[in-house]
Design a protein around this motif. Structure first.
Motif, mmCIF file in Angstrom:
data_model
loop_
_atom_site.group_PDB
_atom_site.id
_atom_site.type_symbol
_atom_site.label_atom_id
_atom_site.label_comp_id
_atom_site.label_asym_id
_atom_site.label_seq_id
_atom_site.Cartn_x
_atom_site.Cartn_y
_atom_site.Cartn_z
ATOM 1 N N LYS A 113 41.678 -12.992 5.385
ATOM 2 C CA LYS A 113 42.179 -14.169 4.649
ATOM 3 C C LYS A 113 43.395 -14.805 5.318
ATOM 4 O O LYS A 113 43.495 -16.017 5.408
ATOM 5 N N GLY A 114 44.326 -13.978 5.777
ATOM 6 C CA GLY A 114 45.560 -14.524 6.326
ATOM 7 C C GLY A 114 45.458 -14.927 7.783
ATOM 8 O O GLY A 114 46.439 -15.327 8.399
ATOM 9 N N ASP A 115 44.256 -14.815 8.347
ATOM 10 C CA ASP A 115 44.079 -15.071 9.772
ATOM 11 C C ASP A 115 43.859 -16.569 10.012
ATOM 12 O O ASP A 115 42.844 -17.122 9.617
ATOM 13 N N ASP A 116 44.823 -17.218 10.667
ATOM 14 C CA ASP A 116 44.756 -18.677 10.801
ATOM 15 C C ASP A 116 43.617 -19.169 11.673
ATOM 16 O O ASP A 116 43.080 -20.238 11.446
ATOM 17 N N ASP A 117 43.273 -18.390 12.704
ATOM 18 C CA ASP A 117 42.246 -18.932 13.603
ATOM 19 C C ASP A 117 40.839 -18.449 13.250
ATOM 20 O O ASP A 117 39.921 -18.574 14.046
ATOM 21 N N LYS A 118 40.687 -17.877 12.050
ATOM 22 C CA LYS A 118 39.330 -17.501 11.611
ATOM 23 C C LYS A 118 39.050 -18.096 10.237
ATOM 24 O O LYS A 118 39.946 -18.217 9.411
ATOM 25 N N LYS A 119 37.818 -18.479 10.022
ATOM 26 C CA LYS A 119 37.424 -19.014 8.723
ATOM 27 C C LYS A 119 36.408 -18.091 8.071
ATOM 28 O O LYS A 119 35.561 -17.524 8.747
ATOM 29 N N ASP A 130 37.622 -20.277 14.209
ATOM 30 C CA ASP A 130 37.641 -21.668 13.768
ATOM 31 C C ASP A 130 37.719 -22.608 14.968
ATOM 32 O O ASP A 130 38.738 -23.250 15.192
#
Lengths: 322, 529
Positions: free
Chosen positions: B258-264, B498
């Protein structure tokens, strides 16, 4: 030597026959349903007509003795048959995978023998010393550790915590070329784990053998003549101390094969293991029989190799009397 | 880790029996994955075969192949190898497809109507070990009419037939000369699709490269790798370490990204339901009052929240709540009081131990779930505890399918199914009395003449309104006499780097992995930048 080999080869024929027949018998008696295994999840939505048709096409209901005979006669003619569950010829299944399994086993075996010898000799030099006690207790601990547990531990430590080695596969996931460098780096962990699982035996045997040899007359005589400790250890003690290890090589082969199955599964290694498990649970007769034959042949060859080496290394043994 | 530039090149065909897998000269190293023109995906299982003749890709999205038709993001049928949707004549018994011009297989040979005919005939051949042959049971004859027309003649009018023609088409000149069950086409397929297989290291991974001559235009994602990683935790770990760009994950592991910015995170709704079969032949589970009481007693919402971590929806019938065919008025709240009232009225009276009984027979039956399936185990245990509150004693047992199968006519099973495409596909085999106990069809031996009639109407009628009315009737009948207790529809979770714009997911069937997830249309992805 040639005579011994020929005699063993003759003896291997009935053994292999019995093994393949046994495999067919056990598979036929197993509770697994080949049709469900073949269809996989699709079976759980299939109608009776489909299940019956597959049963018919796969020849599931034929007596296993007839299937064994068919398989045997065509195998002797060079045709290993078709693997239903893999949807390809048995020869192809084995051809695609055997090399990788052999590479894994050979690397692990070589590492185990070398490392085991070194550790065993170090421990045997000063029986009861701190080093000896450490090596011995480590060996006993490792002997009790299950292979898959060691494997998962190794993945956790080297791949996740330290990030120095890849966690699985034969090559990098994003690459579609099989290069020597990549295979080597991917081989370290699985082969290392497999070697560690075999290590205790070699270490303990070498330690025992070298320890006994060090107390024998020729060694004491050599020491009395003032030969250096190194010459005594490597030239006299190790030679006779390694004899039991030769016997061990043959008897460790089956253990190595089962260990390899577990290691391959944990590391997504594209060897023969996954195929073996699948062949067994899906009662895929031709594939199972071929793999069992291979494993048996490997064990017999291992034993033969051990005896031949023994005969070469130990002048007291006469090969033609074996 | 070395970064190598990607060089497009022709795929080398692996030699039969060669030990080392040959490969396309191309990129290597995990850093290559940081660009938007390659993607590495982790999936839990690998296909048994890549040959559509044995069932691979039968529901579409197979990457290597195309069907006559395909589905868009909204699950609507659209033309693929066919120029247009089929022409339906003869009262719904004849379907005529006209092929798109200029389509070639990846080996350069043109696609003709004969390839289509060969594909369908081989699948329909009794000697072919295709597990889904019965899905095409309506086909009486398939023939070519010239080079670019294919005509299907059906045994009866079948409204849903067009949806079956997403089945991938194989080239006769490659697959024709070999045994479809074990031939090399299973591992070295050739198709018309957006990707070409470049390597398959069994148990490790499959690699694909973009097909530059694809009739739909060359894909922007040039390189696609499907890594086979059975263990959920290992898959999540390799995704975290950057070894993978995307993966199929269970909800609890997907939540850790959830907190991973470069993954959706993508959540796909599905037709994949979990239900309890209530066998008609069992004097307790087959009793309508017991069935209705169970249906009212279960707390579906709690199951979704607790068992599925919220990644799912309550199931009020076989069709999910977001399906256009779903009858909105069948949603019903949990009502233990009403359940008790129904049982009292039917003569199931509470005994000393809290278990109801009627004419000396305790309200008790056994519920099996396949061993090793944790999600089904949790559903079964929750179901038993809800049933107990209504005074019904459900004994939960686990076993292998080999053990469960002979008992399906008497004992309940925690089942999971769900077909996409058309309500007929999932409902007919689940509910029609003529298929009661036919293999794994209609496991509950459900027998309801009103439902049978509506199923036949829905199957044969060409009129959409008549079909809708029929499927609404079926869903309402299932409330009056629930031969299955539908519990939940399970969402499938995916995590993906992402790097691409506006990705979508389809509504997915029971099986998922290769053809589902946000990569269902990887050939259409566009880089973010």
């Amino acid at each position: 030597m040639a005579r011994l080999t020929a005699r063993r080869a003759l003896f291997a024929v009935p053994v292999l026959l019995v093994v393949t027949f046994g495999v067919f018998a056990v598979a036929a008696a197993s509770p697994f349903d080949p049709v469900k295994a073949y269809a996989g999840t699709a079976a759980l939505g299939a109608d009776q007509e489909t299940l019956d048709r597959l049963r018919e096409n796969l020849g599931v209901d034929r007596p296993f003795t007839a299937r064994w005979w068919d398989w045997l006669t065509s195998a002797l003619g060079g045709d290993l048959g078709q693997s239903a569950v893999m949807r390809q010829p048995v020869a192809e299944v084995i051809g695609e995978r055997l090399f990788w399994s052999a590479l894994l086993c050979a690397a692990a075996f070589a590492a185990a023998v070398l490392l085991g010898t070194v550790l065993g000799v170090l421990a045997a030099r000063r029986p009861g010393s701190l080093l000896d006690r450490a090596v011995t207790s480590l060996a006993y601990t490792l002997e009790a550790a299950p292979v898959f547990w060691t494997a998962l531990l190794a993945v956790w430590l080297f791949a996740l915590q330290l990030d120095v080695l890849p966690a699985g596969g034969l090559t990098d996931t994003g690459s579609d070329q099989v290069t020597f460098g990549q295979v080597t780096s991917h081989l370290i962990l699985p082969a290392g784990v497999l070697a560690v699982s075999q290590l205790p035996w070699f270490t303990l045997y070498v330690r025992q053998g070298v320890g006994d040899a060090l107390a024998e007359d020729p060694v004491r005589g050599a020491r009395a003549r003032g030969l250096s400790e190194r010459t005594v250890l490597l030239g006299h003690a190790l030679r006779s101390g390694l004899l039991p290890v030769l016997t061990l090589i043959g008897s460790r082969v089956p253990e190595l094969i089962t260990g390899a199955l577990l290691v391959e599964t944990v590391f997504s290694w594209p060897g023969i293991a996954a195929a073996t498990v699948e062949a067994a649970t899906s009662v895929d007769f031709p594939l199972l029989a071929a793999l069992a034959t291979l494993a048996t042949a490997a064990v017999l060859a291992g034993n033969l190799l051990a005896d031949l080496l023994y005969g070469l290394a130990d002048p007291r043994v006469k090969l033609n009397e074996m | 880790m070395t970064t190598r530039r990607i060089r497009g090149a022709a795929a080398a065909v692996a030699m039969a029996g060669a030990v080392a897998a040959c490969s396309a000269p191309g990129s290597g190293g995990a850093d290559g994955a940081a660009s938007a023109d390659s993607v590495v995906i982790g999936v839990p299982t690998e296909p048994d075969t890549l040959s559509p003749l044995l069932g691979y890709g039968k529901d579409g999205n197979s990457k290597i192949f195309d069907g006559l038709l395909a589905r868009d993001a909204g699950m609507e049928l659209k033309p693929a190898l066919a120029k247009a949707l089929p022409e339906i004549t003869d009262g719904g018994r004849t379907y005529t497809y006209t092929l798109r011009d200029g389509v070639r297989f990846s080996d350069g040979e043109p696609l003709t109507a004969d390839d289509v005919v060969f594909t369908y005939r081989t699948v329909l051949d009794d000697k072919t070990n295709n597990t889904a042959k019965s899905e095409l049971a309506a086909v009486e004859e398939v023939r070519a009419d010239g080079d670019d027309k294919v005509v299907f003649t059906l045994a009866h009018p079948y409204a849903a037939f067009a949806a079956r023609t997403v089945l991938p088409v194989v080239p006769e000149h490659v697959a024709g000369g070999q045994d479809p069950n074990t031939g090399s086409f299973n591992t070295r397929p050739v198709g018309t699709g957006p990707y070409v297989l470049t390597g398959w290291s069994k148990g490790e991974k499959l690699t694909f490269k973009a097909n530059p001559d694809y009739w739909g235009g060359e894909p922007k994602v040039k390189k696609l790798t499907m890594a086979i990683i059975a263990d959920d935790d290992v898959r999540a770990t390799r995704l975290r370490s950057g070894d993978l760009d995307g993966a199929t994950l269970p909800p609890n592991l997907a939540a850790t990204f959830k907190g991973d910015d470069d993954k959706k995170t993508y959540r796909a709704t599905s037709y994949d339901f979990r239900a309890v079969t209530l066998p008609t032949g069992n004097p307790v589970a087959g009793d309508t009052a017991i069935r209705r009481a169970l249906d009212l007693a279960v707390d579906r919402r709690a199951m979704v929240d607790k068992i599925l971590d919220g990644a799912g929806r309550p199931a009020y019938g076989p069709l999910p709540v977001d399906d256009p065919w779903f009858a909105k008025d069948v949603e019903r709240p949990r009502d233990l009081t009403e359940a008790g009232r129904i049982l009292d009225e039917a003569g199931w009276k509470s005994g000393k131990d809290g278990i109801r009984a009627k004419d000396g027979r305790p309200a008790r039956f056994t519920l099996y779930y396949p061993s090793g399936d944790k999600v089904r185990q949790d559903h079964a245990l929750a179901y038993a505890s809800d049933a107990k509150k209504a005074g019904i004693d459900v004994r939960v047992e686990s076993a292998t399918w080999e053990v469960i199968e002979p008992r399906m006519n008497h004992d309940a099973v925690l089942a999971g199914f769900g077909s996409t495409g058309d309500p007929d596909f999932g409902l007919y085999t689940l509910l029609h009395s003529s298929l009661a106990g036919d293999g794994f069809n209609n496991m509950a031996r459900y027998d309801n003449p009103a439902v049978d009639e509506a199923l036949d109407t829905g199957r044969r009628s060409q009129d959409t309104q008549a079909r809708e009315a029929a499927y609404d009737d079926i869903q309402r009948e299932l409330v009056k006499n629930p031969g299955y207790t539908f519990l939940t529809h399970i969402d499938h979770m995916y995590v993906l780097a992402d790097r691409w714009k506006d990705l979508t997911t389809q509504t997915e069937p029971h099986e998922h992995g290769f053809a589902s997830g946000p990569w269902w249309n990887v050939e259409d992805w566009r880089p973010r930048t």
